[in-house]
Design a protein around this motif. Structure first.
Motif, PDB file in Angstrom:
ATOM      1  N   ARG A 175       0.820  -1.211   0.000  1.00  0.00           N
ATOM      2  CA  ARG A 175       0.000   0.000   0.000  1.00  0.00           C
ATOM      3  C   ARG A 175       0.860   1.270   0.000  1.00  0.00           C
ATOM      4  NH1 ARG A 175      -5.512   0.605   1.332  1.00  0.00           N
ATOM      5  NH2 ARG A 175      -5.984   2.705   2.025  1.00  0.00           N
ATOM      6  N   LEU A 176       1.907   1.283   0.820  1.00  0.00           N
ATOM      7  CA  LEU A 176       2.786   2.454   0.903  1.00  0.00           C
ATOM      8  C   LEU A 176       3.480   2.712  -0.433  1.00  0.00           C
ATOM      9  CD1 LEU A 176       4.104   4.727   2.513  1.00  0.00           C
ATOM     10  CD2 LEU A 176       5.834   3.077   3.250  1.00  0.00           C
ATOM     11  N   THR A 177       3.962   1.671  -1.075  1.00  0.00           N
ATOM     12  CA  THR A 177       4.621   1.810  -2.371  1.00  0.00           C
ATOM     13  C   THR A 177       3.663   2.372  -3.418  1.00  0.00           C
ATOM     14  OG1 THR A 177       6.066  -0.037  -1.845  1.00  0.00           O
ATOM     15  CG2 THR A 177       5.905   0.579  -4.166  1.00  0.00           C
ATOM     16  N   LEU A 178       2.450   1.842  -3.423  1.00  0.00           N
ATOM     17  CA  LEU A 178       1.445   2.342  -4.369  1.00  0.00           C
ATOM     18  C   LEU A 178       1.065   3.790  -4.072  1.00  0.00           C
ATOM     19  CD1 LEU A 178      -0.898  -0.747  -4.786  1.00  0.00           C
ATOM     20  CD2 LEU A 178       0.456   0.355  -6.575  1.00  0.00           C
ATOM     21  N   GLN A 179       0.986   4.151  -2.790  1.00  0.00           N
ATOM     22  CA  GLN A 179       0.662   5.535  -2.433  1.00  0.00           C
ATOM     23  C   GLN A 179       1.763   6.476  -2.889  1.00  0.00           C
ATOM     24  OE1 GLN A 179      -2.315   6.740  -1.037  1.00  0.00           O
ATOM     25  NE2 GLN A 179      -1.377   8.633  -1.784  1.00  0.00           N
ATOM     26  N   GLU A 180       3.027   6.068  -2.750  1.00  0.00           N
ATOM     27  CA  GLU A 180       4.148   6.889  -3.231  1.00  0.00           C
ATOM     28  C   GLU A 180       4.064   7.070  -4.740  1.00  0.00           C
ATOM     29  OE1 GLU A 180       7.593   4.836  -1.798  1.00  0.00           O
ATOM     30  OE2 GLU A 180       7.427   5.712   0.211  1.00  0.00           O
ATOM     31  N   HIS A 181       3.707   6.007  -5.447  1.00  0.00           N
ATOM     32  CA  HIS A 181       3.565   6.095  -6.900  1.00  0.00           C
ATOM     33  C   HIS A 181       2.401   7.019  -7.268  1.00  0.00           C
ATOM     34  CE1 HIS A 181       4.063   4.974 -11.055  1.00  0.00           C
ATOM     35  NE2 HIS A 181       2.796   4.608 -11.131  1.00  0.00           N
ATOM     36  N   TYR A 182       1.320   6.927  -6.538  1.00  0.00           N
ATOM     37  CA  TYR A 182       0.166   7.796  -6.779  1.00  0.00           C
ATOM     38  C   TYR A 182       0.560   9.271  -6.575  1.00  0.00           C
ATOM     39  CZ  TYR A 182      -4.572   9.662  -6.525  1.00  0.00           C
ATOM     40  OH  TYR A 182      -5.711  10.385  -6.765  1.00  0.00           O
ATOM     41  N   ASP A 183       1.286   9.553  -5.504  1.00  0.00           N
ATOM     42  CA  ASP A 183       1.742  10.923  -5.233  1.00  0.00           C
ATOM     43  C   ASP A 183       2.650  11.433  -6.350  1.00  0.00           C
ATOM     44  OD1 ASP A 183       0.303  10.730  -2.877  1.00  0.00           O
ATOM     45  OD2 ASP A 183       2.080  10.403  -1.620  1.00  0.00           O
ATOM     46  N   TYR A 184       3.523  10.543  -6.831  1.00  0.00           N
ATOM     47  CA  TYR A 184       4.395  10.889  -7.947  1.00  0.00           C
ATOM     48  C   TYR A 184       3.572  11.242  -9.188  1.00  0.00           C
ATOM     49  CZ  TYR A 184       7.049   9.795 -12.174  1.00  0.00           C
ATOM     50  OH  TYR A 184       7.574   9.820 -13.436  1.00  0.00           O
ATOM     51  N   LEU A 185       2.566  10.421  -9.488  1.00  0.00           N
ATOM     52  CA  LEU A 185       1.730  10.680 -10.664  1.00  0.00           C
ATOM     53  C   LEU A 185       0.972  12.006 -10.541  1.00  0.00           C
ATOM     54  CD1 LEU A 185       0.334   7.085 -11.256  1.00  0.00           C
ATOM     55  CD2 LEU A 185       1.953   8.318 -12.727  1.00  0.00           C
ATOM     56  N   GLU A 186       0.520  12.327  -9.341  1.00  0.00           N
ATOM     57  CA  GLU A 186      -0.142  13.622  -9.134  1.00  0.00           C
ATOM     58  C   GLU A 186       0.814  14.773  -9.431  1.00  0.00           C
ATOM     59  OE1 GLU A 186      -1.807  13.397  -5.127  1.00  0.00           O
ATOM     60  OE2 GLU A 186      -3.797  13.435  -6.057  1.00  0.00           O
ATOM     61  N   SER A 187       2.056  14.658  -8.956  1.00  0.00           N
ATOM     62  CA  SER A 187       3.064  15.687  -9.220  1.00  0.00           C
ATOM     63  C   SER A 187       3.363  15.793 -10.704  1.00  0.00           C
ATOM     64  CB  SER A 187       4.367  15.386  -8.469  1.00  0.00           C
ATOM     65  OG  SER A 187       4.167  15.342  -7.090  1.00  0.00           O
ATOM     66  N   LEU A 188       3.459  14.649 -11.367  1.00  0.00           N
ATOM     67  CA  LEU A 188       3.712  14.614 -12.810  1.00  0.00           C
ATOM     68  C   LEU A 188       2.585  15.310 -13.566  1.00  0.00           C
ATOM     69  CD1 LEU A 188       5.252  13.580 -15.317  1.00  0.00           C
ATOM     70  CD2 LEU A 188       4.022  11.413 -15.041  1.00  0.00           C
ATOM     71  N   LYS A 189       1.357  14.986 -13.217  1.00  0.00           N
ATOM     72  CA  LYS A 189       0.210  15.612 -13.887  1.00  0.00           C
ATOM     73  C   LYS A 189       0.210  17.122 -13.665  1.00  0.00           C
ATOM     74  CE  LYS A 189      -4.804  15.563 -14.082  1.00  0.00           C
ATOM     75  NZ  LYS A 189      -6.024  15.064 -13.456  1.00  0.00           N
ATOM     76  N   ALA A 190       0.497  17.550 -12.458  1.00  0.00           N
ATOM     77  CA  ALA A 190       0.550  18.995 -12.168  1.00  0.00           C
ATOM     78  C   ALA A 190       1.618  19.685 -13.004  1.00  0.00           C
ATOM     79  CB  ALA A 190       0.798  19.228 -10.680  1.00  0.00           C
ATOM     80  N   ALA A 191       2.769  19.035 -13.178  1.00  0.00           N
ATOM     81  CA  ALA A 191       3.852  19.609 -13.985  1.00  0.00           C
ATOM     82  C   ALA A 191       3.446  19.716 -15.450  1.00  0.00           C
ATOM     83  CB  ALA A 191       5.127  18.772 -13.847  1.00  0.00           C
ATOM     84  N   MET A 192       2.635  18.783 -15.910  1.00  0.00           N
ATOM     85  CA  MET A 192       2.223  18.786 -17.315  1.00  0.00           C
ATOM     86  C   MET A 192       1.289  19.939 -17.634  1.00  0.00           C
ATOM     87  SD  MET A 192       1.587  14.728 -17.832  1.00  0.00           S
ATOM     88  CE  MET A 192       1.122  14.858 -19.567  1.00  0.00           C
ATOM     89  N   VAL A 193       0.442  20.299 -16.692  1.00  0.00           N
ATOM     90  CA  VAL A 193      -0.547  21.354 -16.970  1.00  0.00           C
ATOM     91  C   VAL A 193      -0.029  22.745 -16.634  1.00  0.00           C
ATOM     92  CG1 VAL A 193      -2.505  19.783 -16.752  1.00  0.00           C
ATOM     93  CG2 VAL A 193      -1.719  21.022 -14.739  1.00  0.00           C
ATOM     94  N   ASN A 194       1.142  22.822 -16.034  1.00  0.00           N
ATOM     95  CA  ASN A 194       1.742  24.137 -15.706  1.00  0.00           C
ATOM     96  C   ASN A 194       2.876  24.467 -16.642  1.00  0.00           C
ATOM     97  OD1 ASN A 194       0.033  24.631 -13.540  1.00  0.00           O
ATOM     98  ND2 ASN A 194       1.316  23.441 -12.186  1.00  0.00           N
TER      99      ASN A 194
END
Length: 135
Positions: free
Chosen positions: A116-135
């Motif tokens: 669960r922790l590993t998946l949550q870290e990956h999810y957080d990474y994807l959120e950051s990636l998406k934010a970088a794409m739209v900015n």
């Protein structure tokens, strides 16, 4: 002709870039930093964020990195990223789909499941990636 900086960015999957550039700005763990030709040597860790490669004042390339190290030597700058993605080659829809799939996996696990922790870290990474794409 102005001095150029040799810049190389490597991830476990492959070398994403190697070449001569004017300036690189990277997301250091202690804050963003820039490197030009003939910069003093240093080494630092990176946080998740965007590496910007500049020619003159123009950003020519944006690469999202997931952690790693930056090493500045007399030969140039080398970034060893845990993961790296060229932002101009990604689609927001694909990242959103991966976010949704990861979220569903997290929800399907018991709260005590160690993955669960590993998946949550990956999810957080994807959120950051998406934010970088739209900015």
């Amino acid at each position: 002709m102005a001095n150029k900086l040799h810049f190389s960015l490597v991830s476990p999957a492959r070398e994403l870039f190697s070449g001569e550039v004017d300036h690189v700005i990277a997301p250091g763990s202690e804050g963003e930093f820039g490197v030009l030709a003939n910069h003093a040597p240093f080494m630092t860790t990176l946080k998740n964020g965007v590496v910007r490669v500049l020619e003159g004042n123009d950003v020519k390339m944006r690469i999202f990195v997931r952690g790693g190290f930056a090493d500045v030597t007399p030969e140039g700058l080398t970034i060893l990223a845990e993961e790296a993605r060229m932002l101009d080659k990604l689609k927001v829809e694909d990242v959103q789909k991966e976010l949704e799939e990861t979220h569903l996996k997290i929800q399907s696990l018991d709260k005590e499941d160690s993955t669960r922790l590993t998946l949550q870290e990956h999810y957080d990474y994807l959120e950051s990636l998406k934010a970088a794409m739209v900015n």
